[in-house]
Design a protein around this motif. Sequence first.
Motif, PDB file in Angstrom:
ATOM      1  N   ARG A 159       0.892  -1.445  -0.107  1.00  0.00           N
ATOM      2  CA  ARG A 159       0.367   0.357  -0.105  1.00  0.00           C
ATOM      3  C   ARG A 159       1.277   0.915  -0.037  1.00  0.00           C
ATOM      4  N   LEU A 160       2.117   1.524   0.383  1.00  0.00           N
ATOM      5  CA  LEU A 160       3.102   1.999   1.009  1.00  0.00           C
ATOM      6  C   LEU A 160       3.645   2.639  -0.755  1.00  0.00           C
ATOM      7  N   ASN A 245       5.240  13.988   3.124  1.00  0.00           N
ATOM      8  CA  ASN A 245       6.961  13.733   4.336  1.00  0.00           C
ATOM      9  C   ASN A 245       6.629  12.678   5.630  1.00  0.00           C
ATOM     10  N   ARG A 246       5.006  13.353   5.747  1.00  0.00           N
ATOM     11  CA  ARG A 246       4.958  12.094   7.015  1.00  0.00           C
ATOM     12  C   ARG A 246       5.376   9.947   6.748  1.00  0.00           C
ATOM     13  N   ILE A 247       4.686  10.173   5.290  1.00  0.00           N
ATOM     14  CA  ILE A 247       5.029   8.949   4.858  1.00  0.00           C
ATOM     15  C   ILE A 247       6.692   8.911   4.422  1.00  0.00           C
ATOM     16  N   ARG A 271       4.416   2.902  14.041  1.00  0.00           N
ATOM     17  CA  ARG A 271       2.871   3.827  14.343  1.00  0.00           C
ATOM     18  C   ARG A 271       3.047   5.257  13.244  1.00  0.00           C
ATOM     19  N   MET A 272       4.021   5.895  13.402  1.00  0.00           N
ATOM     20  CA  MET A 272       3.703   6.226  12.305  1.00  0.00           C
ATOM     21  C   MET A 272       3.453   6.195  10.834  1.00  0.00           C
ATOM     22  N   LEU A 277      -1.481   6.811   6.917  1.00  0.00           N
ATOM     23  CA  LEU A 277      -1.731   6.695   6.018  1.00  0.00           C
ATOM     24  C   LEU A 277      -3.508   6.787   6.552  1.00  0.00           C
ATOM     25  N   THR A 278      -4.086   6.623   8.216  1.00  0.00           N
ATOM     26  CA  THR A 278      -5.194   6.304   8.326  1.00  0.00           C
ATOM     27  C   THR A 278      -5.614   8.621   8.415  1.00  0.00           C
TER      28      THR A 278
END
Length: 279
Positions: A159-160, A245-247, A271-272, A277-278
């Motif tokens: 998915r990533l 950036n978060r991903i 967790r990140m 993704l959420t």
Amino acid sequence: MSSGQLSRRQRELLDDWLPGAEVVKDHSWGLVGTIVLELLYDGARHVVKAGDERDSHLAREMRAHREWLGPWTMRGRAPQLVHADEDAKLIVTRFLPGELVEGTEHEWRPDTYRQAGELLRLLHEQLAVEDEDFEARGQAKALWWLDQPHRIAPDIAERLREQVESWPTPTITLVPTHGDWQPRNWLVYHDVVSVIDFGRADLRPALTDFARLSAQQFRTNPELEQAFLDGYGTDPREPEAWRRNRIREAIGTAVWAYRVREEQFEQQGHRMIAEALTN
């Protein structure tokens, strides 16, 4: 002065720069090959950082000292550069007094974050350049991390990968950044916050220096985030760029931490990923 932890060339340079210096304390983390020593020389304390043959951080730290840290050092809020040799991967700075913010009461004081925001603004506002390739490089690096050994669940990894491959790669503004902006790299001395550790300093989007705090302290205490923004003055986290950036940060954290066997940090990376993704 001699130390078996250093290369022969590094010991020779230190004997020349700080003859007779005494090692007071070893501040090395042990996760990577960087040696950090506190030395006493001629009545003053200094900090020595020495990289091994795989090190890629000392050159960044030297660049930061030479090009970007002036607004901090002139205020006594970052250590002063004394000696540096890029080929030998060796740097000496004056010791900056204070205790690490992380793990103390200062970690949860809004004023700490207001000061940190003000300091970060001084760093970021020095220079701004447009870069057509930063996002493409970040996309490629995220995919590279996913190709490395890790413990991300296969369906999550896929998915990533799909999301990263779908990203646009717009031109973006870069500024001088610290690269690891969080309480473990802040000192407090008489309630004044200062900054250390510039091994990840580089030109990046300003929002990247918000990543560590957003994944950690800001999650549990919104008051700290507001104080930080009050000090910084604006919020550079444009939603789409911030999500990318978060991903990127989440993937890099989970995979790098697995590589160095830092399980707690690896759990934070997972967790990140889930939160990125959420959200």
